[in-house]
Design an enzyme around this catalytic site. Structure first.
Site, PDB file in Angstrom:
ATOM      1  N   GLU A 225      -5.474  -5.380  10.342  1.00 28.07           N
ATOM      2  CA  GLU A 225      -4.481  -4.331  10.554  1.00 28.07           C
ATOM      3  C   GLU A 225      -4.826  -3.570  11.838  1.00 28.07           C
ATOM      4  O   GLU A 225      -5.650  -2.650  11.814  1.00 28.07           O
ATOM      5  CB  GLU A 225      -4.490  -3.350   9.381  1.00 28.07           C
ATOM      6  CG  GLU A 225      -4.110  -3.984   8.059  1.00 28.07           C
ATOM      7  CD  GLU A 225      -3.530  -2.941   7.120  1.00 28.07           C
ATOM      8  OE1 GLU A 225      -2.397  -3.113   6.703  1.00 28.07           O
ATOM      9  OE2 GLU A 225      -4.214  -1.942   6.848  1.00 28.07           O
TER      10      GLU A 225
ATOM     11  N   GLY B 247       1.983   2.198  10.758  1.00 28.98           N
ATOM     12  CA  GLY B 247       2.875   3.348  10.645  1.00 28.98           C
ATOM     13  C   GLY B 247       3.499   3.759  11.968  1.00 28.98           C
ATOM     14  O   GLY B 247       4.064   4.840  12.094  1.00 28.98           O
TER      15      GLY B 247
ATOM     16  N   GLU C 205      -6.867   4.229   7.696  1.00 31.46           N
ATOM     17  CA  GLU C 205      -6.791   5.681   7.450  1.00 31.46           C
ATOM     18  C   GLU C 205      -8.094   6.191   6.837  1.00 31.46           C
ATOM     19  O   GLU C 205      -8.499   7.327   7.081  1.00 31.46           O
ATOM     20  CB  GLU C 205      -5.564   5.989   6.583  1.00 31.46           C
ATOM     21  CG  GLU C 205      -4.277   5.847   7.406  1.00 31.46           C
ATOM     22  CD  GLU C 205      -3.079   5.292   6.658  1.00 31.46           C
ATOM     23  OE1 GLU C 205      -3.039   5.375   5.417  1.00 31.46           O
ATOM     24  OE2 GLU C 205      -2.173   4.759   7.330  1.00 31.46           O
TER      25      GLU C 205
ATOM     26  N   SER D 228       3.196  -2.094  10.355  1.00 32.95           N
ATOM     27  CA  SER D 228       4.640  -1.975  10.588  1.00 32.95           C
ATOM     28  C   SER D 228       5.418  -3.240  10.218  1.00 32.95           C
ATOM     29  O   SER D 228       6.388  -3.607  10.880  1.00 32.95           O
ATOM     30  CB  SER D 228       4.918  -1.564  12.040  1.00 32.95           C
ATOM     31  OG  SER D 228       4.415  -0.262  12.284  1.00 32.95           O
TER      32      SER D 228
ATOM     33  N   GLY E 161       2.749  -1.045   4.289  1.00 34.46           N
ATOM     34  CA  GLY E 161       2.723   0.362   3.904  1.00 34.46           C
ATOM     35  C   GLY E 161       4.131   0.898   3.706  1.00 34.46           C
ATOM     36  O   GLY E 161       4.753   0.716   2.656  1.00 34.46           O
ATOM     37  N   GLY E 162       4.671   1.547   4.740  1.00 29.96           N
ATOM     38  CA  GLY E 162       5.941   2.264   4.644  1.00 29.96           C
ATOM     39  C   GLY E 162       7.066   1.450   4.015  1.00 29.96           C
ATOM     40  O   GLY E 162       7.810   1.957   3.160  1.00 29.96           O
TER      41      GLY E 162
ATOM     42  N   HIS F 238      -9.577   0.699   4.823  1.00 35.81           N
ATOM     43  CA  HIS F 238      -8.254   0.856   5.446  1.00 35.81           C
ATOM     44  C   HIS F 238      -8.409   1.774   6.661  1.00 35.81           C
ATOM     45  O   HIS F 238      -9.236   2.684   6.670  1.00 35.81           O
ATOM     46  CB  HIS F 238      -7.273   1.465   4.423  1.00 35.81           C
ATOM     47  CG  HIS F 238      -5.869   1.502   4.942  1.00 35.81           C
ATOM     48  ND1 HIS F 238      -5.417   2.523   5.746  1.00 35.81           N
ATOM     49  CD2 HIS F 238      -4.827   0.643   4.789  1.00 35.81           C
ATOM     50  CE1 HIS F 238      -4.151   2.279   6.068  1.00 35.81           C
ATOM     51  NE2 HIS F 238      -3.772   1.154   5.497  1.00 35.81           N
TER      52      HIS F 238
ATOM     53  N   ASN G 185       0.857  -1.183   0.000  1.00 34.48           N
ATOM     54  CA  ASN G 185       0.000   0.000   0.000  1.00 34.48           C
ATOM     55  C   ASN G 185       0.899   1.240   0.000  1.00 34.48           C
ATOM     56  O   ASN G 185       1.498   1.565   1.018  1.00 34.48           O
ATOM     57  CB  ASN G 185      -0.892  -0.018   1.254  1.00 34.48           C
ATOM     58  CG  ASN G 185      -1.708   1.257   1.380  1.00 34.48           C
ATOM     59  OD1 ASN G 185      -1.855   2.005   0.415  1.00 34.48           O
ATOM     60  ND2 ASN G 185      -2.253   1.501   2.565  1.00 34.48           N
ATOM     61  N   TRP G 186       0.961   1.888  -1.159  1.00 31.24           N
ATOM     62  CA  TRP G 186       1.861   3.047  -1.272  1.00 31.24           C
ATOM     63  C   TRP G 186       1.252   4.299  -0.639  1.00 31.24           C
ATOM     64  O   TRP G 186       1.895   5.340  -0.604  1.00 31.24           O
ATOM     65  CB  TRP G 186       2.181   3.318  -2.750  1.00 31.24           C
ATOM     66  CG  TRP G 186       3.108   2.299  -3.371  1.00 31.24           C
ATOM     67  CD1 TRP G 186       3.730   1.252  -2.742  1.00 31.24           C
ATOM     68  CD2 TRP G 186       3.531   2.249  -4.747  1.00 31.24           C
ATOM     69  NE1 TRP G 186       4.500   0.553  -3.642  1.00 31.24           N
ATOM     70  CE2 TRP G 186       4.402   1.140  -4.881  1.00 31.24           C
ATOM     71  CE3 TRP G 186       3.247   3.021  -5.864  1.00 31.24           C
ATOM     72  CZ2 TRP G 186       4.996   0.805  -6.097  1.00 31.24           C
ATOM     73  CZ3 TRP G 186       3.834   2.676  -7.083  1.00 31.24           C
ATOM     74  CH2 TRP G 186       4.702   1.584  -7.191  1.00 31.24           C
ATOM     75  N   LYS G 187       0.010   4.215  -0.212  1.00 29.48           N
ATOM     76  CA  LYS G 187      -0.673   5.373   0.392  1.00 29.48           C
ATOM     77  C   LYS G 187      -0.535   6.584  -0.545  1.00 29.48           C
ATOM     78  O   LYS G 187      -0.567   6.421  -1.760  1.00 29.48           O
ATOM     79  CB  LYS G 187      -0.136   5.660   1.789  1.00 29.48           C
ATOM     80  CG  LYS G 187      -0.099   4.413   2.671  1.00 29.48           C
ATOM     81  CD  LYS G 187       0.113   4.750   4.109  1.00 29.48           C
ATOM     82  CE  LYS G 187       0.442   3.486   4.881  1.00 29.48           C
ATOM     83  NZ  LYS G 187       0.022   3.535   6.259  1.00 29.48           N
TER      84      LYS G 187
HETATM   85  C1  PEP Z   1      -0.859  -0.016   5.703  1.00 32.70           C
HETATM   86  O1  PEP Z   1      -0.841   1.084   5.185  1.00 32.70           O
HETATM   87  O2  PEP Z   1      -1.751  -0.820   5.391  1.00 32.70           O
HETATM   88  C2  PEP Z   1       0.173  -0.362   6.680  1.00 32.70           C
HETATM   89  C3  PEP Z   1       0.107  -1.520   7.277  1.00 32.70           C
HETATM   90  O3  PEP Z   1       1.151   0.572   6.887  1.00 32.70           O
HETATM   91  P1  PEP Z   1       2.568   0.328   7.618  1.00 32.70           P
HETATM   92  O4  PEP Z   1       3.141  -0.936   7.060  1.00 32.70           O
HETATM   93  O5  PEP Z   1       3.380   1.543   7.286  1.00 32.70           O
HETATM   94  O6  PEP Z   1       2.286   0.182   9.091  1.00 32.70           O
END
Ligand code: PEP
Length: 259
Positions: free
Chosen positions: A173, A179, A103, A218, A239-240, A101, A14-16
């Site tokens: 999640e 994050g 967010e 994470s 994500g990150g 998600h 997930n590049w957000k």
């Molecule tokens: C996500 O955006 O779905 C996520 C899990 O982010 P991160 O890996 O940065 O915690």
């Protein structure tokens, strides 16, 4: 929606709100320049909507990689400025879409009811919904994890036929792990995945269903293998750590299985 099982592990990036079209092309070129992981299961990349076509075109040499939208609106078209519909996402090359998600839920106030409408729109358009569920830290500390994720699960899948539920993907999640650098333990992930799996089995009337459940929060190259080895964890939503081609390749390599 594909009704065939997803090869495990399912690795989703997930590049957000990062990587525009040129950066998406650079990312794909750098990622594809590395040796492909062996038996890497399935891979889905969720770029920002404006980068979907660029990312997909740049990955033409690796047709196994799927692309998805990070969000959709439930109407197919019309006066909904700023939104993208499931048919528009499909036309841009998406085969999947993230729904609910954390967010979307916690920054933009998306409700359980809205996630149900979005999953319905995705499924009727032939996009695979990847329904995300997860509890906040307060809910976890109050012992409400299972209640919260099962409520989100049932609401998200409420408008789907059994066949559509069987073709969906889930992602657990925990909000407190996204994050933040704080990851659920593999045992925590397994416990919640087991509850989700049973609940999907009840919806489908089939305890042996094959709906994949991904863990997200994470994940990085250092913890991916342990999370993937946890019972009931069918893949990862990252994500990150998915924004850097080398880090993403290292996570993909965590999904390798011996010959
Ligand atoms: C996500 O955006 O779905 C996520 C899990 O982010 P991160 O890996 O940065 O915690």
């Amino acid at each position: 929606m594909p009704s065939t099982p997803w090869p495990r592990p399912v690795l989703a990036a997930n590049w957000k709100m990062n990587l525009g079209p040129a950066e998406a092309r650079q990312f794909m070129a750098a990622y594809l320049a590395q040796p492909p992981a062996r038996h890497a299961g399935s891979m889905i990349i969720f770029p920002p909507a404006v980068s979907l076509v660029a990312a997909r075109d740049a990955a033409a040499a690796r047709p196994g990689i799927q692309f998805g939208a990070q969000n959709i609106y439930w109407e197919d078209k019309g006066a909904f400025t700023g939104e993208i519909s499931a048919p528009l996402a499909r036309a841009a090359g998406a085969t999947c879409v993230l729904v609910g998600h954390s967010e979307r839920r916690h920054v933009f106030g998306e409700t359980d009811e809205e996630t149900g409408r979005k999953c319905e729109a995705a499924a009727r358009t032939g996009l695979t919904p990847v329904l995300c569920v997860g509890e906040t830290l307060g809910q976890r500390e109050a012992g409400e994890t299972e209640t919260v994720v099962l409520r989100q699960l049932r609401a998200g899948l409420a408008r789907l036929t059994r066949e559509q539920v069987a073709g969906a993907l889930l992602a657990y999640e925990p909000v407190w792990a996204i994050g933040t650098g704080r990851t659920a333990t593999p045992a925590d992930a397994s416990t919640t995945h087991a509850a989700l799996r049973v609940a999907v089995g009840v919806i489908l009337g089939d305890p042996h269903h094959g709906v994949p459940i991904l863990y997200g929060g994470s994940v990085n190259p250092g913890n991916a293998a342990a999370l993937l080895a946890a019972p009931g964890v069918d893949g990862l939503l990252v994500g990150g750590a998915s924004l850097d081609p080398a880090s993403w390749a290292a996570i993909a390599a965590s999904g390798e299985r011996p010959d």
